[in-house]
Design a protein around this motif. Structure first.
Motif, short mmCIF file in Angstrom:
data_model
loop_
_atom_site.label_atom_id
_atom_site.label_comp_id
_atom_site.label_asym_id
_atom_site.label_seq_id
_atom_site.Cartn_x
_atom_site.Cartn_y
_atom_site.Cartn_z
N ARG A 77 3.77 -9.37 -6.41
CA ARG A 77 2.35 -9.54 -6.15
C ARG A 77 1.54 -8.47 -6.90
O ARG A 77 0.52 -8.00 -6.43
CB ARG A 77 2.03 -9.48 -4.66
CG ARG A 77 2.45 -10.72 -3.94
CD ARG A 77 2.27 -10.57 -2.47
NE ARG A 77 3.25 -9.64 -1.94
CZ ARG A 77 3.18 -9.10 -0.73
NH1 ARG A 77 2.18 -9.36 0.02
NH2 ARG A 77 4.12 -8.30 -0.32
N ARG B 194 3.27 -13.95 3.38
CA ARG B 194 2.76 -12.82 2.59
C ARG B 194 2.49 -13.21 1.14
O ARG B 194 1.59 -12.69 0.51
CB ARG B 194 3.77 -11.67 2.64
CG ARG B 194 3.89 -11.03 4.01
CD ARG B 194 4.55 -9.68 3.91
NE ARG B 194 5.95 -9.76 3.55
CZ ARG B 194 6.93 -9.95 4.42
NH1 ARG B 194 6.66 -10.09 5.69
NH2 ARG B 194 8.18 -9.99 4.03
N HIS B 195 3.31 -14.12 0.61
CA HIS B 195 3.22 -14.40 -0.83
C HIS B 195 2.28 -15.55 -1.21
O HIS B 195 1.75 -15.56 -2.30
CB HIS B 195 4.61 -14.70 -1.40
CG HIS B 195 5.45 -13.48 -1.56
ND1 HIS B 195 6.07 -12.88 -0.50
CD2 HIS B 195 5.76 -12.74 -2.64
CE1 HIS B 195 6.73 -11.81 -0.93
NE2 HIS B 195 6.56 -11.71 -2.22
N LEU B 196 2.13 -16.51 -0.31
CA LEU B 196 1.37 -17.70 -0.71
C LEU B 196 -0.14 -17.50 -0.59
O LEU B 196 -0.59 -16.70 0.24
CB LEU B 196 1.79 -18.90 0.15
CG LEU B 196 3.14 -19.51 -0.17
CD1 LEU B 196 3.44 -20.65 0.78
CD2 LEU B 196 3.21 -20.00 -1.61
N PRO B 197 -0.91 -18.24 -1.36
CA PRO B 197 -2.37 -18.19 -1.23
C PRO B 197 -2.80 -18.92 0.05
O PRO B 197 -1.99 -19.60 0.68
CB PRO B 197 -2.86 -18.91 -2.48
CG PRO B 197 -1.75 -19.80 -2.85
CD PRO B 197 -0.49 -19.14 -2.43
#
Lengths: 422, 275
Positions: B30, B170-173
């Motif tokens: 990220r 945590r990672h996805l939009p």
């Protein structure tokens, strides 16, 4: 030169003492610019949970700790010298390590909180502005900011929300990418409701309605956070527009029922809604979570999320400590390197002086062109002769004590006198 | 021109490798630094690939999509190009992790195994055939991207709903971004699928194969899939339905399209062949 830190934090001092030692920006500026005998390099880090002074101590000077305690006493009227165990004193490597740990958030009351890094940066900026941040302090602060950024980007130390308000905003951000275009409804204007409303507003929510049984109280909170007030009867119609609903009233019965929410979702044509119920007894019927497009969180769900996030942060601590140790070692190498710099400079100047003397003595009647050529030749020769010893001296500075030994040898062999103040 | 083609043939897979690596790094770390460079890098990659395809078309006097390997390469290009278009409209870079490495693999396969020039029949040089096949490949790529974003949407939806905030959380939009990407890619795919059907129909008329078309399973399957997407998009834009329903339609539509295309190709291999 070495770093010395004196101060109190949430682990050593009770809140009334910490309160007395809090410095706002003006007070901190006055404090940094104030008179002091030898403490020319100083940094003041003052947050709600810590007040710490970092100073640079030169070896030949007196111990700066009594002077620091005296300064704090004069500024805040708190005598830390009499209260043993309250003030923490750290010197050299320990002070550097502490600064780095603080910046990374592992010394914070809320593990991994992100505000502290900004506060360290602000303190650095203020010290720089007041002219009290010298090369050693500046280097230490730069390293602290660097390791804190690395810790945050490479570990989970700052990940996941660990307070009710921040979990609400965290989840809202995972649902909506356009918070400034979204509407929040906070039901209940007590202390919790006020805090959540404030947090939502500072997180950039577009519009906010504060609803309460007594409209006057709703108006007070709404005015404070820049929202619109409403009575409880205004809640059902507001559901049609609200994307985030936070309830924190002390009502005995649910104020948002499944039927009301179902009707609202129908009117919204399936537009998503985040509902947060912080109240006990609960304000929102649990079945609401079954509705399509409704993301319902009660106090237990929020607690479980916070616990998991905190555990996740806790897991990152060993890795962050590793990073801090690495940064401390690197800083110390740099600090030891400083010890040989004056000697390197003096040695070079000594050799250059000899070179010039010899050139002046031998090339008095030589034409200008030839003299320039001789200048270049001797300069290049000198560079080549000194390159190896200088590099080795730099490398030797990495090993504790060895740099000093070599500098002493140089001083004796070449009769050099370095200026240590530079 | 040939030397430019040779140079680009090597350069383009290298650029795709970089975009794929960048997308993985963006997802895993990220890191802001990676994100900043990802869109220009993807733009350059797609731009050079488009130039390569244009030069090849100039050299062979046909659209480079007449063979299986050319179609594979075109699919890689389509994935990159559609994702780039979505990115330009404020997309979700982390989701590139499933799309850009696939584009790299397809382009590399097409480059390694498709170096020999192939002679094709006059029928395959027809401009309507070129439009038909190119739009079909890009449509499938767009619908695949829509499907990928739809799956991500459903996974994130589930995590938020069940309060289990895992790695994807945590990672996805945000859901709204994933929903928009799903929808936009579906609209692109739907429009190109319509163009595919119309261009194929026109080409069939021009080449006197209209009778073959009526019993062609691929034609029927594609038309059915297009109708399914029309219903899905209609409910979104005309009726105003939002959320998981339209996402399910996108995912199911793609699954139906791919399953039917594979089945039709395996059961009636000769029905859609072009000689």
């Amino acid at each position: 030169m070495s770093l010395v830190a004196v101060g109190v934090d949430h682990r050593t001092a009770p809140v009334d003492l910490r309160e007395a030692l809090v410095f706002d920006e003006d007070r901190a500026r006055r404090f940094l610019l104030g008179e002091s005998e030898a403490l020319t390099e100083r940094l003041l880090l003052s947050t709600c949970n810590r007040t710490e002074l970092f100073v640079v101590h030169r070896r030949k000077e007196r111990d700066p700790v009594p002077a620091l305690l005296e300064l704090l006493k004069r500024a805040c009227g708190v005598d830390l010298s009499t209260d043993t165990g309250v003030a923490r004193v750290m010197r050299g490597e320990d002070a550097v390590r502490h600064l780095f740990r603080v910046a990374c958030g592992i010394e914070s009351m809320v593990l991994g909180e992100t505000q502290i890094l900004g506060q360290v940066k602000d303190a650095a900026e203020l010290a720089s502005h007041c002219g009290t941040a010298g090369p050693l302090l500046q280097r230490a602060l730069e390293a602290a900011v660097r390791v804190a950024r690395k810790a945050r980007s490479e570990t989970t130390i700052g990940e996941g929300a660990v307070s009710v308000a921040s979990v609400a905003v965290d989840v809202a951000r995972k649902m909506f990418d356009d918070l400034p275009q979204r509407h929040a409804l906070v039901v209940g204007a007590g202390e919790t409701g006020r805090l959540v409303a404030q947090h939502l507003k500072t997180s950039g929510i577009g519009t906010l309605t504060v609803a309460n049984r007594t409209l006057g109280r709703a108006r007070d909170v709404a005015d404070e956070v820049g929202g619109d007030p409403a009575g409880l009867c205004g809640v059902p119609p507001a559901l049609r527009d609200a994307d985030i609903v936070v309830c924190s009233t002390s009502a005995e019965e649910p104020i948002l029922t499944y039927a009301e929410m179902k009707a609202a979702m129908k009117a919204r044509k399936g537009r998503m809604m985040l509902t947060i119920d912080i109240a006990v007894p609960r304000d929102i019927e649990e079945e609401v979570g079954r509705l399509e497009g409704v993301f319902h969180h009660d106090i237990d769900a929020l607690g479980a999320i916070m616990d998991r996030n905190l555990a996740n942060r806790q897991k990152a601590v060993p890795r962050v400590e590793e990073m801090v140790e690495h940064a401390v070692a690197s800083f110390q190498r740099w600090e030891r390197g400083l010890e040989v710099v004056p000697a390197i400079k003096a040695l070079r100047e000594r050799f250059d002086e000899l070179r010039r003397e010899e050139l002046d003595r031998n090339l008095k009647r030589v034409p200008e062109g030839a003299r320039q050529q001789a200048e270049r030749l001797t300069e290049s020769l000198l560079n080549r002769i000194l390159h190896g010893p200088m590099s080795r001296l730099h490398r030797a500075a990495d090993e504790p004590g060895r740099g000093k030994d070599l500098v002493a040898a140089l001083r004796e062999l070449f009769d050099i006198e370095e200026n240590k103040d530079e | 021109m040939e030397s430019a083609v040779s140079l680009l043939t090597v350069l383009v897979p290298v650029l795709y490798a970089l975009t794929a690596a960048n997308s993985i790094l963006t997802f895993v770390t990220r890191g802001r630094g990676y994100r900043k460079g990802s869109l220009p890098l993807l733009g350059v990659t797609v731009g050079f690939h488009a130039l390569l395809l244009g030069l090849k078309a100039g050299l062979t006097a046909r659209c480079p999509i007449a063979t299986l390997l050319e179609a594979v390469g075109m699919m890689g290009f389509a994935l990159g190009a559609v994702f780039f278009v979505l990115e330009l409209r404020r997309g979700s870079r982390p989701t590139g992790i499933l799309i850009l490495p696939l584009a790299f693999v397809l382009v590399t396969i097409a480059t390694i195994f498709g170096r020999e020039p192939v002679e094709v029949t006059a029928a395959l040089k027809n401009p309507w055939f070129s439009i038909h096949s190119a739009s079909a490949v890009i449509a499938v790529a767009a619908l695949a991207i829509s499907c990928v974003h739809g799956i991500f949407y459903l996974l994130l939806y589930r995590q938020i709903k069940t309060h289990r905030h895992g790695r994807l959380f945590r990672h996805l939009p945000p859901l709204t971004v994933l929903s928009r990407m799903t929808l936009l890619a579906a609209v692109i795919g739907w429009a190109l699928l319509l163009l595919t059907i119309l261009a194929g129909y026109t080409w069939a008329i021009e080449s006197g194969r209209l009778a073959d078309l009526h019993g062609d399973p691929l034609f029927l399957v594609t038309t059915a899939a297009w109708l399914l997407y029309t219903i899905g998009l209609g409910t979104r834009y005309l009726v105003g339905w939002r959320g998981r329903f339209t996402v399910y339609l996108s995912v199911c539509g793609f699954a139906f399209l791919i399953a039917s295309l594979v089945a039709a190709t395996l059961i009636w291999p000769a029905m859609h062949s072009v000689r």
